[in-house]
Scaffold this active site. Structure first.
Site, PDB file in Angstrom:
ATOM      1  N   GLY A  78      42.596  33.772  30.227  1.00  0.00           N
ATOM      2  CA  GLY A  78      42.459  32.385  30.639  1.00  0.00           C
ATOM      3  C   GLY A  78      43.787  31.641  30.670  1.00  0.00           C
ATOM      4  O   GLY A  78      44.862  32.232  30.788  1.00  0.00           O
ATOM      5  N   ASP A  98      34.895  38.898  37.350  1.00  0.00           N
ATOM      6  CA  ASP A  98      35.044  38.506  35.949  1.00  0.00           C
ATOM      7  C   ASP A  98      36.511  38.189  35.667  1.00  0.00           C
ATOM      8  O   ASP A  98      37.380  39.055  35.753  1.00  0.00           O
ATOM      9  CB  ASP A  98      34.565  39.636  35.029  1.00  0.00           C
ATOM     10  CG  ASP A  98      33.098  39.973  35.268  1.00  0.00           C
ATOM     11  OD1 ASP A  98      32.293  39.028  35.360  1.00  0.00           O
ATOM     12  OD2 ASP A  98      32.782  41.172  35.384  1.00  0.00           O
ATOM     13  N   LEU A  99      36.790  36.951  35.337  1.00  0.00           N
ATOM     14  CA  LEU A  99      38.161  36.471  35.200  1.00  0.00           C
ATOM     15  C   LEU A  99      38.947  37.283  34.171  1.00  0.00           C
ATOM     16  O   LEU A  99      38.525  37.413  33.017  1.00  0.00           O
ATOM     17  CB  LEU A  99      38.150  34.993  34.796  1.00  0.00           C
ATOM     18  CG  LEU A  99      39.516  34.327  34.617  1.00  0.00           C
ATOM     19  CD1 LEU A  99      40.266  34.288  35.940  1.00  0.00           C
ATOM     20  CD2 LEU A  99      39.347  32.914  34.045  1.00  0.00           C
ATOM     21  N   ASP A 100      40.093  37.834  34.619  1.00  0.00           N
ATOM     22  CA  ASP A 100      41.029  38.566  33.760  1.00  0.00           C
ATOM     23  C   ASP A 100      40.400  39.786  33.087  1.00  0.00           C
ATOM     24  O   ASP A 100      40.846  40.216  32.016  1.00  0.00           O
ATOM     25  CB  ASP A 100      41.619  37.636  32.677  1.00  0.00           C
ATOM     26  CG  ASP A 100      42.461  36.518  33.276  1.00  0.00           C
ATOM     27  OD1 ASP A 100      42.987  36.704  34.380  1.00  0.00           O
ATOM     28  OD2 ASP A 100      42.573  35.454  32.632  1.00  0.00           O
ATOM     29  N   GLU A 101      39.374  40.373  33.702  1.00  0.00           N
ATOM     30  CA  GLU A 101      38.710  41.523  33.103  1.00  0.00           C
ATOM     31  C   GLU A 101      38.681  42.738  34.021  1.00  0.00           C
ATOM     32  O   GLU A 101      38.002  43.723  33.733  1.00  0.00           O
ATOM     33  CB  GLU A 101      37.276  41.149  32.684  1.00  0.00           C
ATOM     34  CG  GLU A 101      37.217  40.138  31.549  1.00  0.00           C
ATOM     35  CD  GLU A 101      35.816  39.922  31.028  1.00  0.00           C
ATOM     36  OE1 GLU A 101      34.924  40.731  31.349  1.00  0.00           O
ATOM     37  OE2 GLU A 101      35.605  38.928  30.301  1.00  0.00           O
TER      38      GLU A 101
END
Length: 284
Positions: A201, A226-229
Site C-alpha cells: 500500500g 489484488d493490490l501489491d499481491e
C-alpha cells in the site's frame, strides 16, 4: 546476438520430458544454445526454458510451433515459443518520480534492454523533456481524482494503439482498474518500494520507519486485481539504521527500486519468468 527461438514450458512432472524436447530439436538439425530446468516436487510440476539457434532449423516460427504442438499436447504442457529477433514493445508509465523511468530510458538508450519503447504515458507533464530527449512520444493524460475512468479509458486506448506487449509501471502512482489488469495478464510489471509482502500500500518507507526495521527493499511483480499481491519477479534489500529518517530511506530505496525493476523487466523480455499460480520460476 544471433537469432534464437526460446521455448518456455511448464507441465506435470514425469519421466522423458527433457529427452523428448532434446530429441525433437536435434531431429530437425537444431542446436540448443542455452537450457534451464526446474522440478518442484511439492507441486509435482516441471519447468523448462530452452534457447535454440534459429538459423539451423529448417522452418520459421509458425512451422516450429506446429511441429512441436503434438509433443506439448502429449505432456499437457503450458508452453510458448518466442523469436529473439522480434523485440517486445514496452509502454512505460510514470507519475512525477523520475528515477525508475530515467534508469530504464538510459538502459534502453545504451542497448542494455532488448525491446522497443513506443511511448511513455504519465498523469503529469513533469517528465516530458526527459522522455522527448530520447525521441520517444510522451502522452500526458491527467487524472480527475473524482472521476478517474476517462483517464483509464485514454490509457487503455493508447496501450492498444501502440500494440504494447508489456506495460511497466515505473512509479506510476495510480491503481489500475480490474478490467485493464484482466486484459493484460502477466504483462503489467510494477515496482513497489517495499520488500513485499511487508508494507504493502501507500507510504511503505514511512511504515518501515514506524516499525523500526533494519532492512528496506523493493519488489518487482506482475500486477493483478489484488493490490501489491501479484507474482514476484525480483526483489532486493539495503541495510538501514535507527539514524535513518523516512526521507533517508526514500533516498536509499531509490537505488534499490531502479535496479530491481530493470532486472525484473530484463528477465521478462528474455522470457526467463514462468508463472505458476501466484509464484514464479525465474531462470538466470
Amino acid at each position: 546476438m544471433e537469432r534464437r527461438y526460446r521455448l518456455i514450458l511448464a507441465c506435470p512432472d514425469r519421466v522423458g520430458i527433457v529427452a523428448m524436447v532434446s530429441n525433437f530439436i536435434s531431429s530437425h538439425g537444431g542446436s540448443i544454445t542455452d537450457a534451464n530446468q526446474h522440478s518442484d516436487p511439492s507441486i509435482g510440476w516441471f519447468f523448462m526454458r530452452v534457447e535454440i539457434g534459429a538459423v539451423m532449423l529448417p522452418f520459421e516460427l509458425d512451422a516450429l510451433k506446429k511441429a512441436f504442438s503434438p509433443i506439448a499436447q502429449s505432456f499437457e504442457m503450458q508452453w510458448r515459443i518466442t523469436d529473439s529477433s522480434k523485440p517486445k514493445r514496452v509502454v512505460l508509465m510514470a507519475s512525477r518520480e523520475s528515477h525508475c523511468l530515467a534508469d530504464l530510458l538510459y538502459r534502453f538508450h545504451s542497448k542494455e534492454l532488448s525491446c522497443e519503447i513506443p511511448c511513455v504515458i504519465s498523469n503529469h507533464d513533469d517528465l516530458r523533456k526527459m522522455v522527448e530527449w530520447h525521441d520517444i512520444p510522451y502522452h500526458h493524460v491527467p487524472v480527475d481524482k473524482d472521476n478517474k475512468q476517462p483517464h483509464f479509458d485514454k490509457v487503455t486506448s493508447l496501450i492498444k494503439e501502440y500494440q504494447a506487449d508489456v506495460i511497466v509501471l515505473a512509479r506510476y502512482m495510480q491503481i489500475l482498474p480490474y478490467e485493464l489488469c484482466d486484459q493484460y495478464p502477466q504483462q503489467v510489471i510494477n515496482i513497489h518500494h517495499s520488500f513485499l509482502p511487508s508494507f504493502a500500500g501507500a507510504k511503505p518507507y514511512h511504515q518501515a520507519h514506524d516499525r523500526g526495521v533494519k532492512l528496506i527493499g523493493a519488489t518487482c511483480h506482475y500486477v493483478t486485481q489484488d493490490l501489491d499481491e501479484g507474482p514476484i519477479i525480483d526483489q532486493d534489500v539495503i541495510r538501514i539504521s535507527h539514524r535513518d529518517q523516512p526521507e533517508d530511506m526514500v533516498r536509499l530505496g531509490r537505488d534499490v527500486e531502479k535496479n530491481v525493476l530493470a532486472r525484473g523487466l530484463r528477465c521478462h523480455l528474455e522470457d526467463r519468468v514462468l508463472v505458476h499460480g501466484n509464484k514464479t520460476v525465474v531462470f538466470n
